[in-house]
Design a protein around this motif. Structure first.
Motif, PDB file in Angstrom:
ATOM      1  N   TYR A  85     -12.169  -0.322 -10.098  1.00 24.97           N
ATOM      2  CA  TYR A  85     -11.654  -1.687 -10.041  1.00 24.97           C
ATOM      3  C   TYR A  85     -12.229  -2.439  -8.839  1.00 24.97           C
ATOM      4  N   GLU A  86     -12.207  -3.749  -8.931  1.00 24.23           N
ATOM      5  CA  GLU A  86     -12.548  -4.604  -7.792  1.00 24.23           C
ATOM      6  C   GLU A  86     -11.635  -4.256  -6.612  1.00 24.23           C
ATOM      7  N   GLN A  87     -12.214  -4.126  -5.432  1.00 28.54           N
ATOM      8  CA  GLN A  87     -11.408  -3.847  -4.253  1.00 28.54           C
ATOM      9  C   GLN A  87     -10.512  -5.050  -3.934  1.00 28.54           C
ATOM     10  N   PRO A  88      -9.256  -4.799  -3.595  1.00 29.68           N
ATOM     11  CA  PRO A  88      -8.384  -5.899  -3.187  1.00 29.68           C
ATOM     12  C   PRO A  88      -8.856  -6.509  -1.870  1.00 29.68           C
ATOM     13  N   LEU A  89      -8.370  -7.698  -1.602  1.00 30.77           N
ATOM     14  CA  LEU A  89      -8.490  -8.287  -0.276  1.00 30.77           C
ATOM     15  C   LEU A  89      -7.314  -7.751   0.539  1.00 30.77           C
ATOM     16  N   VAL A 140       0.815  -1.219   0.000  1.00 29.26           N
ATOM     17  CA  VAL A 140       0.000   0.000   0.000  1.00 29.26           C
ATOM     18  C   VAL A 140       0.848   1.268   0.000  1.00 29.26           C
ATOM     19  N   THR A 141       2.164   1.114  -0.135  1.00 30.60           N
ATOM     20  CA  THR A 141       3.062   2.256  -0.315  1.00 30.60           C
ATOM     21  C   THR A 141       4.200   1.819  -1.237  1.00 30.60           C
ATOM     22  N   GLY A 142       4.913   2.795  -1.783  1.00 33.67           N
ATOM     23  CA  GLY A 142       6.167   2.538  -2.479  1.00 33.67           C
ATOM     24  C   GLY A 142       6.067   1.570  -3.642  1.00 33.67           C
ATOM     25  N   ILE A 143       7.094   0.755  -3.780  1.00 34.42           N
ATOM     26  CA  ILE A 143       7.152  -0.186  -4.902  1.00 34.42           C
ATOM     27  C   ILE A 143       5.986  -1.162  -4.860  1.00 34.42           C
ATOM     28  N   GLY A 144       5.624  -1.614  -3.662  1.00 32.10           N
ATOM     29  CA  GLY A 144       4.507  -2.551  -3.564  1.00 32.10           C
ATOM     30  C   GLY A 144       3.226  -1.974  -4.132  1.00 32.10           C
ATOM     31  N   LEU A 145       2.962  -0.703  -3.856  1.00 28.34           N
ATOM     32  CA  LEU A 145       1.776  -0.050  -4.402  1.00 28.34           C
ATOM     33  C   LEU A 145       1.909   0.104  -5.912  1.00 28.34           C
ATOM     34  N   GLY A 146       3.097   0.443  -6.392  1.00 25.98           N
ATOM     35  CA  GLY A 146       3.306   0.542  -7.833  1.00 25.98           C
ATOM     36  C   GLY A 146       3.034  -0.772  -8.534  1.00 25.98           C
ATOM     37  N   VAL A 147       3.466  -1.872  -7.925  1.00 25.28           N
ATOM     38  CA  VAL A 147       3.198  -3.201  -8.482  1.00 25.28           C
ATOM     39  C   VAL A 147       1.692  -3.470  -8.476  1.00 25.28           C
ATOM     40  N   ALA A 148       1.042  -3.168  -7.359  1.00 24.63           N
ATOM     41  CA  ALA A 148      -0.402  -3.408  -7.260  1.00 24.63           C
ATOM     42  C   ALA A 148      -1.166  -2.624  -8.326  1.00 24.63           C
ATOM     43  N   GLN A 149      -0.787  -1.383  -8.539  1.00 25.62           N
ATOM     44  CA  GLN A 149      -1.486  -0.564  -9.530  1.00 25.62           C
ATOM     45  C   GLN A 149      -1.239  -1.075 -10.945  1.00 25.62           C
ATOM     46  N   ALA A 150      -0.003  -1.466 -11.235  1.00 23.42           N
ATOM     47  CA  ALA A 150       0.298  -2.012 -12.565  1.00 23.42           C
ATOM     48  C   ALA A 150      -0.451  -3.319 -12.793  1.00 23.42           C
ATOM     49  N   PHE A 151      -0.501  -4.158 -11.764  1.00 22.69           N
ATOM     50  CA  PHE A 151      -1.229  -5.428 -11.878  1.00 22.69           C
ATOM     51  C   PHE A 151      -2.732  -5.170 -12.066  1.00 22.69           C
ATOM     52  N   ALA A 152      -3.268  -4.218 -11.324  1.00 18.59           N
ATOM     53  CA  ALA A 152      -4.702  -3.915 -11.457  1.00 18.59           C
ATOM     54  C   ALA A 152      -5.018  -3.417 -12.859  1.00 18.59           C
ATOM     55  N   ASP A 153      -4.147  -2.577 -13.405  1.00 18.03           N
ATOM     56  CA  ASP A 153      -4.357  -2.082 -14.772  1.00 18.03           C
ATOM     57  C   ASP A 153      -4.286  -3.212 -15.799  1.00 18.03           C
ATOM     58  N   ARG A 186      -3.647   2.002   3.838  1.00 21.50           N
ATOM     59  CA  ARG A 186      -4.624   1.063   3.274  1.00 21.50           C
ATOM     60  C   ARG A 186      -5.837   1.822   2.729  1.00 21.50           C
ATOM     61  N   ALA A 187      -6.297   2.815   3.483  1.00 26.90           N
ATOM     62  CA  ALA A 187      -7.472   3.575   3.062  1.00 26.90           C
ATOM     63  C   ALA A 187      -7.200   4.338   1.765  1.00 26.90           C
ATOM     64  N   ARG A 188      -6.004   4.921   1.652  1.00 21.80           N
ATOM     65  CA  ARG A 188      -5.665   5.648   0.419  1.00 21.80           C
ATOM     66  C   ARG A 188      -5.594   4.697  -0.775  1.00 21.80           C
ATOM     67  N   THR A 189      -5.087   3.503  -0.546  1.00 19.38           N
ATOM     68  CA  THR A 189      -5.026   2.519  -1.628  1.00 19.38           C
ATOM     69  C   THR A 189      -6.429   2.093  -2.045  1.00 19.38           C
ATOM     70  N   ALA A 190      -7.308   1.877  -1.076  1.00 21.76           N
ATOM     71  CA  ALA A 190      -8.695   1.516  -1.397  1.00 21.76           C
ATOM     72  C   ALA A 190      -9.362   2.617  -2.214  1.00 21.76           C
ATOM     73  N   GLU A 191      -9.061   3.879  -1.896  1.00 19.96           N
ATOM     74  CA  GLU A 191      -9.628   5.004  -2.650  1.00 19.96           C
ATOM     75  C   GLU A 191      -9.149   4.988  -4.095  1.00 19.96           C
ATOM     76  N   TRP A 192      -7.885   4.639  -4.309  1.00 17.41           N
ATOM     77  CA  TRP A 192      -7.356   4.581  -5.679  1.00 17.41           C
ATOM     78  C   TRP A 192      -8.121   3.535  -6.492  1.00 17.41           C
ATOM     79  N   PHE A 193      -8.336   2.364  -5.902  1.00 14.75           N
ATOM     80  CA  PHE A 193      -9.058   1.306  -6.615  1.00 14.75           C
ATOM     81  C   PHE A 193     -10.497   1.730  -6.892  1.00 14.75           C
ATOM     82  N   ALA A 194     -11.131   2.375  -5.917  1.00  9.22           N
ATOM     83  CA  ALA A 194     -12.510   2.837  -6.111  1.00  9.22           C
ATOM     84  C   ALA A 194     -12.578   3.881  -7.217  1.00  9.22           C
ATOM     85  N   GLY A 195     -11.597   4.785  -7.235  1.00  8.40           N
ATOM     86  CA  GLY A 195     -11.582   5.825  -8.247  1.00  8.40           C
ATOM     87  C   GLY A 195     -11.406   5.286  -9.655  1.00  8.40           C
ATOM     88  N   LYS A 196     -10.729   4.151  -9.768  1.00  7.42           N
ATOM     89  CA  LYS A 196     -10.529   3.522 -11.082  1.00  7.42           C
ATOM     90  C   LYS A 196     -11.690   2.595 -11.453  1.00  7.42           C
TER      91      LYS A 196
END
Length: 311
Positions: A61-65, A21-34, A49-59
């Motif tokens: 996308y299905e919310q991650p587990l 939910v931060t840094g490289i891990g978040l970059g990987v998650a966003q690339a994978f979601a795309d 975690r909340a900011r990451t959930a907002e990113w997925f909602a804004g796109k």
């Protein structure tokens, strides 16, 4: 679903990413979601975690587990792996990304320094593999393991002894694991990013109480913040994530994300070649080493290699 579907070969695949939910891990998650992947993400901080959930909602996308996880906690890691399978039925991709960037002179390090840094950076990878590999093997279709190390896996430094040791360890483990996973049809990659725009520099401020007995002198006022300014010049984490995704797709064992390290690798190669004794090796040793090379190639092609194959 056809796993070789055009430009989106990972669509529908389930991935678990640590430190996501931060840094490289978040970059990987966003690339994978795309890329159409379904995600389970480990985290420590609720605001992140909340900011990451907002990113997925804004796109849209299905919310991650989302799974709160200390990667050094083996029991919790095993429970997380089971929760991923219970939620998605299968799991296809593991990205061991979580780590700490802590520096100090190695000759002054204590056991607490070693236990904390190695426990997260190497032990966390081990826990991910032990918890998830049986479940990935039991799944079907396109599958992959990515262990995120660092350019420190190749380049040591005077303030990074334990950190470097942890990344060298991840490198050695991953390069060997690749041969073991090939017969199962599972890809395996070592990723070694360099300077990336993250807050990794602040790791020293997050030392757990049980590892408080550090031999490293406390940072001078403003020292860490000044060190952190270097990270502002780093690569965008999403670009790192996109390069990891491309490396997985191309089944590359080594994923290097930053182009600026050519001079370093040239120097390493020259030093290693210069260190070799200029003498002939006996025929018996030459034969054994050739058997090793042949076994490595055969393993990469999917054959199970046993001890008998090396003599």
């Amino acid at each position: 679903m056809n796993e070789n579907q055009g430009s989106r070969p990972w669509e529908g695949r389930v991935a678990f990413i640590t430190g996501a939910v931060t840094g490289i891990g978040l970059g990987v998650a966003q690339a994978f979601a795309d890329a159409g992947m379904r995600l389970a993400l480990s985290y420590r901080n609720e605001d992140d975690r909340a900011r990451t959930a907002e990113w997925f909602a804004g796109k849209g996308y299905e919310q991650p587990l989302f799974l709160k996880l200390d990667v050094t906690d083996r029991e919790s890691f095993a429970q997380a792996a089971q929760r991923v399978v219970d939620h998605f039925d299968e799991v296809h991709v593991l990205v061991n990304n979580a780590g700490v960037s802590v520096f100090g002179p190695t000759d002054e390090a204590t056991y607490d320094d070693y236990d904390w840094i190695m426990g997260v950076n190497f032990g966390g990878v081990v826990n991910g593999l032990v918890s998830f590999l049986p479940r990935i093997k039991a799944s079907s279709g396109r599958r992959h393991v990515v262990n995120v190390a660092s350019m420190a896996a190749f380049l040591p430094g005077p303030q990074a002894g334990i950190y470097t040791a942890s990344k060298f360890a991840v490198r050695g483990l991953t390069e060997s694991l690749r041969y073991n996973l090939a017969p199962h049809g599972i890809g395996c990659s070592l990723c070694c990013p360099a300077l990336t725009r993250t807050n990794a520099w602040a790791s020293a401020t997050k030392r757990p109480e049980q590892f408080s007995g550090s031999g490293f002198a406390p940072a001078r006022e403003g020292e860490l913040e000044q060190f952190g300014t270097a990270f502002e010049e780093g690569m965008d984490p999403y670009e790192v994530g996109s390069k990891i995704l491309a490396g997985m797709t191309e089944q590359r064992g080594l994923i290097l994300t930053h182009p600026e390290h050519g001079p370093d690798f040239e120097e390493i190669h020259e030093k290693m070649m210069a260190a070799l004794p200029q003498e002939e090796a006996p025929a018996g040793r030459l034969r054994i080493e050739q058997l090793r090379r042949d076994a490595m190639k055969a393993a990469e092609e999917g054959l199970v290699i046993k001890l008998d194959d090396l003599t």
